[in-house]
Design a protein around this motif. Structure first.
Motif, PDB file in Angstrom:
ATOM      1  N   MET A   1     -46.525  96.651  36.603  1.00 63.40           N
ATOM      2  CA  MET A   1     -46.611  95.276  37.007  1.00 63.40           C
ATOM      3  C   MET A   1     -46.972  95.170  38.475  1.00 63.40           C
ATOM      4  N   TYR A   2     -47.011  96.267  39.154  1.00 62.39           N
ATOM      5  CA  TYR A   2     -47.401  96.214  40.553  1.00 62.39           C
ATOM      6  C   TYR A   2     -48.898  96.029  40.652  1.00 62.39           C
ATOM      7  N   GLY A   3     -49.356  95.454  41.745  1.00 65.36           N
ATOM      8  CA  GLY A   3     -50.773  95.185  41.895  1.00 65.36           C
ATOM      9  C   GLY A   3     -51.023  93.716  41.695  1.00 65.36           C
ATOM     10  N   LYS A   4     -52.134  93.382  41.046  1.00 65.83           N
ATOM     11  CA  LYS A   4     -52.472  91.968  40.861  1.00 65.83           C
ATOM     12  C   LYS A   4     -51.554  91.324  39.826  1.00 65.83           C
ATOM     13  N   PRO A   5     -51.217  90.069  40.021  1.00 70.73           N
ATOM     14  CA  PRO A   5     -50.356  89.378  39.054  1.00 70.73           C
ATOM     15  C   PRO A   5     -51.040  89.255  37.694  1.00 70.73           C
ATOM     16  N   GLN A   6     -50.262  89.383  36.633  1.00 69.27           N
ATOM     17  CA  GLN A   6     -50.789  89.277  35.282  1.00 69.27           C
ATOM     18  C   GLN A   6     -50.063  88.154  34.552  1.00 69.27           C
ATOM     19  N   ASP A   7     -50.740  87.563  33.603  1.00 67.86           N
ATOM     20  CA  ASP A   7     -50.077  86.528  32.816  1.00 67.86           C
ATOM     21  C   ASP A   7     -49.165  87.177  31.781  1.00 67.86           C
ATOM     22  N   LEU A   8     -48.246  86.424  31.252  1.00 71.06           N
ATOM     23  CA  LEU A   8     -47.231  86.930  30.329  1.00 71.06           C
ATOM     24  C   LEU A   8     -47.849  87.532  29.071  1.00 71.06           C
ATOM     25  N   GLN A   9     -48.892  86.928  28.533  1.00 76.55           N
ATOM     26  CA  GLN A   9     -49.531  87.430  27.315  1.00 76.55           C
ATOM     27  C   GLN A   9     -50.053  88.848  27.518  1.00 76.55           C
ATOM     28  N   THR A  10     -50.674  89.110  28.655  1.00 75.30           N
ATOM     29  CA  THR A  10     -51.201  90.448  28.941  1.00 75.30           C
ATOM     30  C   THR A  10     -50.063  91.454  29.052  1.00 75.30           C
ATOM     31  N   VAL A  11     -49.003  91.073  29.714  1.00 75.50           N
ATOM     32  CA  VAL A  11     -47.855  91.971  29.875  1.00 75.50           C
ATOM     33  C   VAL A  11     -47.260  92.308  28.513  1.00 75.50           C
ATOM     34  N   LEU A  12     -47.086  91.319  27.636  1.00 78.33           N
ATOM     35  CA  LEU A  12     -46.503  91.557  26.320  1.00 78.33           C
ATOM     36  C   LEU A  12     -47.398  92.437  25.456  1.00 78.33           C
ATOM     37  N   GLN A  13     -48.698  92.310  25.577  1.00 84.13           N
ATOM     38  CA  GLN A  13     -49.619  93.125  24.788  1.00 84.13           C
ATOM     39  C   GLN A  13     -49.578  94.578  25.231  1.00 84.13           C
ATOM     40  N   GLU A  14     -49.273  94.829  26.484  1.00 83.20           N
ATOM     41  CA  GLU A  14     -49.276  96.190  27.008  1.00 83.20           C
ATOM     42  C   GLU A  14     -47.969  96.925  26.754  1.00 83.20           C
ATOM     43  N   GLN A  15     -46.912  96.208  26.363  1.00 83.95           N
ATOM     44  CA  GLN A  15     -45.629  96.852  26.104  1.00 83.95           C
ATOM     45  C   GLN A  15     -45.690  97.626  24.795  1.00 83.95           C
ATOM     46  N   LYS A  16     -45.040  98.772  24.772  1.00 78.44           N
ATOM     47  CA  LYS A  16     -45.015  99.603  23.577  1.00 78.44           C
ATOM     48  C   LYS A  16     -43.614  99.605  22.984  1.00 78.44           C
ATOM     49  N   THR A  17     -43.537  99.758  21.672  1.00 80.35           N
ATOM     50  CA  THR A  17     -42.270  99.871  20.978  1.00 80.35           C
ATOM     51  C   THR A  17     -42.057 101.319  20.594  1.00 80.35           C
ATOM     52  N   TYR A  18     -40.878 101.836  20.899  1.00 82.16           N
ATOM     53  CA  TYR A  18     -40.555 103.218  20.574  1.00 82.16           C
ATOM     54  C   TYR A  18     -39.439 103.223  19.538  1.00 82.16           C
ATOM     55  N   TYR A  19     -39.616 104.018  18.500  1.00 77.23           N
ATOM     56  CA  TYR A  19     -38.620 104.136  17.454  1.00 77.23           C
ATOM     57  C   TYR A  19     -37.963 105.508  17.542  1.00 77.23           C
TER      58      TYR A  19
END
Length: 53
Positions: free
Chosen positions: A1-19
């Motif tokens: 998240m460091y660097g240029k600000p991102q919108d919430l949709q972009t942040v949520l798309q980049e998150q990964k789920t680990y099982y």
């Protein structure tokens, strides 16, 4: 998240789920007071089995 600000949709798309497999999971039983007693829990589980079949 460091660097240029991102919108919430972009942040949520980049998150990964680990099982985690069951072997990696830790279960600590009887570490706090139960919300419901074990007898009630078992009775409800049996009722749920008969209602879903």
């Amino acid at each position: 998240m460091y660097g240029k600000p991102q919108d919430l949709q972009t942040v949520l798309q980049e998150q990964k789920t680990y099982y985690n497999s069951l072997k990696k999971q830790l279960v600590f039983e009887n570490t706090h007071e139960a919300i419901i007693d074990a007898d009630t829990w078992e009775r409800v589980q049996e009722l749920r089995k008969t209602n879903t079949a």
